[in-house]
Scaffold this motif. Structure first.
Motif, PDB file in Angstrom:
ATOM      1  N   VAL A  67      -6.597   4.368   2.367  1.00 11.25           N
ATOM      2  CA  VAL A  67      -5.880   4.742   1.142  1.00 11.25           C
ATOM      3  C   VAL A  67      -6.335   6.114   0.654  1.00 11.25           C
ATOM      4  O   VAL A  67      -5.509   6.962   0.297  1.00 11.25           O
ATOM      5  N   GLN A  68      -7.631   6.356   0.658  1.00  9.70           N
ATOM      6  CA  GLN A  68      -8.135   7.660   0.223  1.00  9.70           C
ATOM      7  C   GLN A  68      -7.708   8.775   1.173  1.00  9.70           C
ATOM      8  O   GLN A  68      -7.372   9.881   0.731  1.00  9.70           O
ATOM      9  N   LEU A  69      -7.715   8.503   2.466  1.00 11.53           N
ATOM     10  CA  LEU A  69      -7.293   9.507   3.444  1.00 11.53           C
ATOM     11  C   LEU A  69      -5.821   9.866   3.275  1.00 11.53           C
ATOM     12  O   LEU A  69      -5.459  11.047   3.258  1.00 11.53           O
ATOM     13  N   ILE A  70      -4.967   8.864   3.119  1.00  5.52           N
ATOM     14  CA  ILE A  70      -3.537   9.131   2.930  1.00  5.52           C
ATOM     15  C   ILE A  70      -3.309   9.873   1.616  1.00  5.52           C
ATOM     16  O   ILE A  70      -2.507  10.811   1.559  1.00  5.52           O
ATOM     17  N   THR A  71      -4.020   9.479   0.577  1.00  4.21           N
ATOM     18  CA  THR A  71      -3.908  10.165  -0.711  1.00  4.21           C
ATOM     19  C   THR A  71      -4.291  11.636  -0.577  1.00  4.21           C
ATOM     20  O   THR A  71      -3.588  12.525  -1.066  1.00  4.21           O
ATOM     21  N   LEU A  72      -5.388  11.888   0.096  1.00  7.16           N
ATOM     22  CA  LEU A  72      -5.834  13.268   0.307  1.00  7.16           C
ATOM     23  C   LEU A  72      -4.816  14.058   1.128  1.00  7.16           C
ATOM     24  O   LEU A  72      -4.508  15.215   0.810  1.00  7.16           O
ATOM     25  N   LEU A  73      -4.267  13.454   2.165  1.00  9.10           N
ATOM     26  CA  LEU A  73      -3.261  14.140   2.984  1.00  9.10           C
ATOM     27  C   LEU A  73      -2.014  14.481   2.174  1.00  9.10           C
ATOM     28  O   LEU A  73      -1.430  15.555   2.343  1.00  9.10           O
ATOM     29  N   ILE A  74      -1.599  13.583   1.294  1.00  8.89           N
ATOM     30  CA  ILE A  74      -0.427  13.852   0.455  1.00  8.89           C
ATOM     31  C   ILE A  74      -0.694  15.041  -0.460  1.00  8.89           C
ATOM     32  O   ILE A  74       0.136  15.954  -0.577  1.00  8.89           O
ATOM     33  N   ILE A  75      -1.854  15.049  -1.098  1.00  5.83           N
ATOM     34  CA  ILE A  75      -2.194  16.146  -2.009  1.00  5.83           C
ATOM     35  C   ILE A  75      -2.294  17.469  -1.253  1.00  5.83           C
ATOM     36  O   ILE A  75      -1.765  18.502  -1.695  1.00  5.83           O
ATOM     37  N   ILE A  76      -2.939  17.448  -0.092  1.00  2.00           N
ATOM     38  CA  ILE A  76      -3.058  18.666   0.716  1.00  2.00           C
ATOM     39  C   ILE A  76      -1.684  19.149   1.159  1.00  2.00           C
ATOM     40  O   ILE A  76      -1.383  20.341   1.098  1.00  2.00           O
ATOM     41  N   GLN A  77      -0.833  18.239   1.577  1.00  2.00           N
ATOM     42  CA  GLN A  77       0.495  18.612   2.044  1.00  2.00           C
ATOM     43  C   GLN A  77       1.315  19.270   0.938  1.00  2.00           C
ATOM     44  O   GLN A  77       2.002  20.260   1.166  1.00  2.00           O
ATOM     45  N   VAL A  78       1.214  18.738  -0.276  1.00  2.00           N
ATOM     46  CA  VAL A  78       1.948  19.324  -1.404  1.00  2.00           C
ATOM     47  C   VAL A  78       1.463  20.752  -1.668  1.00  2.00           C
ATOM     48  O   VAL A  78       2.271  21.664  -1.843  1.00  2.00           O
ATOM     49  N   PHE A  79       0.161  20.965  -1.679  1.00  2.00           N
ATOM     50  CA  PHE A  79      -0.360  22.312  -1.926  1.00  2.00           C
ATOM     51  C   PHE A  79      -0.044  23.273  -0.776  1.00  2.00           C
ATOM     52  O   PHE A  79       0.257  24.441  -1.006  1.00  2.00           O
ATOM     53  N   LEU A  80      -0.115  22.788   0.445  1.00  2.00           N
ATOM     54  CA  LEU A  80       0.154  23.671   1.589  1.00  2.00           C
ATOM     55  C   LEU A  80       1.602  24.128   1.639  1.00  2.00           C
ATOM     56  O   LEU A  80       1.888  25.199   2.172  1.00  2.00           O
ATOM     57  N   THR A  81       2.520  23.339   1.103  1.00  2.00           N
ATOM     58  CA  THR A  81       3.918  23.769   1.099  1.00  2.00           C
ATOM     59  C   THR A  81       4.115  25.033   0.273  1.00  2.00           C
ATOM     60  O   THR A  81       5.060  25.778   0.503  1.00  2.00           O
ATOM     61  N   TYR A  82       3.211  25.273  -0.685  1.00  2.00           N
ATOM     62  CA  TYR A  82       3.311  26.474  -1.511  1.00  2.00           C
ATOM     63  C   TYR A  82       2.642  27.685  -0.878  1.00  2.00           C
ATOM     64  O   TYR A  82       2.991  28.814  -1.180  1.00  2.00           O
ATOM     65  N   PHE A  83       1.645  27.463  -0.016  1.00  2.00           N
ATOM     66  CA  PHE A  83       0.830  28.573   0.462  1.00  2.00           C
ATOM     67  C   PHE A  83       0.984  28.899   1.943  1.00  2.00           C
ATOM     68  O   PHE A  83       0.684  30.010   2.348  1.00  2.00           O
ATOM     69  N   LEU A  84       1.390  27.947   2.761  1.00  2.00           N
ATOM     70  CA  LEU A  84       1.469  28.192   4.203  1.00  2.00           C
ATOM     71  C   LEU A  84       2.897  28.130   4.699  1.00  2.00           C
ATOM     72  O   LEU A  84       3.739  27.412   4.148  1.00  2.00           O
ATOM     73  N   TYR A 126      16.154   7.258  -1.110  1.00  2.00           N
ATOM     74  CA  TYR A 126      16.302   6.493  -2.341  1.00  2.00           C
ATOM     75  C   TYR A 126      15.957   7.291  -3.591  1.00  2.00           C
ATOM     76  O   TYR A 126      16.387   6.948  -4.684  1.00  2.00           O
ATOM     77  N   VAL A 127      15.143   8.335  -3.442  1.00  2.00           N
ATOM     78  CA  VAL A 127      14.736   9.170  -4.575  1.00  2.00           C
ATOM     79  C   VAL A 127      15.159  10.606  -4.276  1.00  2.00           C
ATOM     80  O   VAL A 127      14.418  11.359  -3.654  1.00  2.00           O
ATOM     81  N   PRO A 128      16.349  10.981  -4.723  1.00  2.00           N
ATOM     82  CA  PRO A 128      16.793  12.348  -4.440  1.00  2.00           C
ATOM     83  C   PRO A 128      15.998  13.359  -5.257  1.00  2.00           C
ATOM     84  O   PRO A 128      15.450  13.037  -6.311  1.00  2.00           O
ATOM     85  N   PRO A 129      15.919  14.609  -4.781  1.00  2.00           N
ATOM     86  CA  PRO A 129      15.187  15.642  -5.530  1.00  2.00           C
ATOM     87  C   PRO A 129      15.867  15.940  -6.863  1.00  2.00           C
ATOM     88  O   PRO A 129      17.082  15.835  -7.000  1.00  2.00           O
ATOM     89  N   LEU A 130      15.057  16.295  -7.842  1.00  3.81           N
ATOM     90  CA  LEU A 130      15.574  16.714  -9.147  1.00  3.81           C
ATOM     91  C   LEU A 130      15.590  18.236  -9.164  1.00  3.81           C
ATOM     92  O   LEU A 130      14.597  18.881  -9.504  1.00  3.81           O
ATOM     93  N   GLY A 131      16.699  18.811  -8.772  1.00  2.07           N
ATOM     94  CA  GLY A 131      16.782  20.269  -8.659  1.00  2.07           C
ATOM     95  C   GLY A 131      15.897  20.724  -7.513  1.00  2.07           C
ATOM     96  O   GLY A 131      16.107  20.338  -6.372  1.00  2.07           O
ATOM     97  N   VAL A 132      14.888  21.524  -7.824  1.00  2.00           N
ATOM     98  CA  VAL A 132      13.966  21.991  -6.790  1.00  2.00           C
ATOM     99  C   VAL A 132      12.704  21.133  -6.729  1.00  2.00           C
ATOM    100  O   VAL A 132      11.816  21.388  -5.922  1.00  2.00           O
ATOM    101  N   LEU A 133      12.623  20.115  -7.570  1.00  2.00           N
ATOM    102  CA  LEU A 133      11.449  19.255  -7.643  1.00  2.00           C
ATOM    103  C   LEU A 133      11.628  18.034  -6.750  1.00  2.00           C
ATOM    104  O   LEU A 133      12.517  17.210  -6.967  1.00  2.00           O
ATOM    105  N   ASP A 134      10.772  17.901  -5.737  1.00  2.00           N
ATOM    106  CA  ASP A 134      10.806  16.771  -4.818  1.00  2.00           C
ATOM    107  C   ASP A 134       9.779  15.741  -5.277  1.00  2.00           C
ATOM    108  O   ASP A 134       8.578  16.003  -5.270  1.00  2.00           O
ATOM    109  N   LEU A 135      10.248  14.583  -5.663  1.00  2.00           N
ATOM    110  CA  LEU A 135       9.366  13.543  -6.179  1.00  2.00           C
ATOM    111  C   LEU A 135       8.868  12.575  -5.105  1.00  2.00           C
ATOM    112  O   LEU A 135       8.073  11.691  -5.405  1.00  2.00           O
ATOM    113  N   SER A 136       9.316  12.742  -3.872  1.00  2.00           N
ATOM    114  CA  SER A 136       8.932  11.796  -2.819  1.00  2.00           C
ATOM    115  C   SER A 136       7.424  11.745  -2.567  1.00  2.00           C
ATOM    116  O   SER A 136       6.890  10.643  -2.356  1.00  2.00           O
ATOM    117  N   PRO A 137       6.670  12.864  -2.609  1.00  2.00           N
ATOM    118  CA  PRO A 137       5.216  12.732  -2.447  1.00  2.00           C
ATOM    119  C   PRO A 137       4.567  11.916  -3.573  1.00  2.00           C
ATOM    120  O   PRO A 137       3.655  11.135  -3.333  1.00  2.00           O
TER     121      PRO A 137
END
Length: 85
Positions: A13-30, A54-65
């Motif tokens: 659970v902690q590993l998946i949580t960390l991967l999700i957080i890292i993935q969100v930040f990397l989308t902005y920088f890499l 099932y959860v479409p994006p709200l404009g440019v905001l992706d809530l799936s992560p």
């Protein structure tokens, strides 16, 4: 035996949580073609695509992560409660 299973569940659970957080930040920088980002995307994007149905994006905001993060934490807590009872 049960403490080991609880430890493994907590670790996953902690590993998946960390991967999700890292993935969100990397989308902005890499770039999407960066090897680190591609490796993390190979793990998370298949699950995120199912959530995006099932959860479409709200404009440019992706809530799936965020939804995935909540689901992972919820499943982890449920399994922890079941194993502790």
């Amino acid at each position: 035996m049960i403490p080991t299973i609880i430890w493994v569940i907590n670790f996953v659970v902690q590993l998946i949580t960390l991967l999700i957080i890292i993935q969100v930040f990397l989308t902005y920088f890499l770039s999407p073609y960066h090897p680190i980002r591609q490796a993390i995307d190979r793990i998370l994007v298949p699950v995120l695509m199912k959530i995006r149905r099932y959860v479409p994006p709200l404009g440019v905001l992706d809530l799936s992560p965020l939804v995935l993060l909540i689901l992972v934490q919820l499943v982890g807590r449920i399994l922890f409660a079941i194993l502790n009872s």
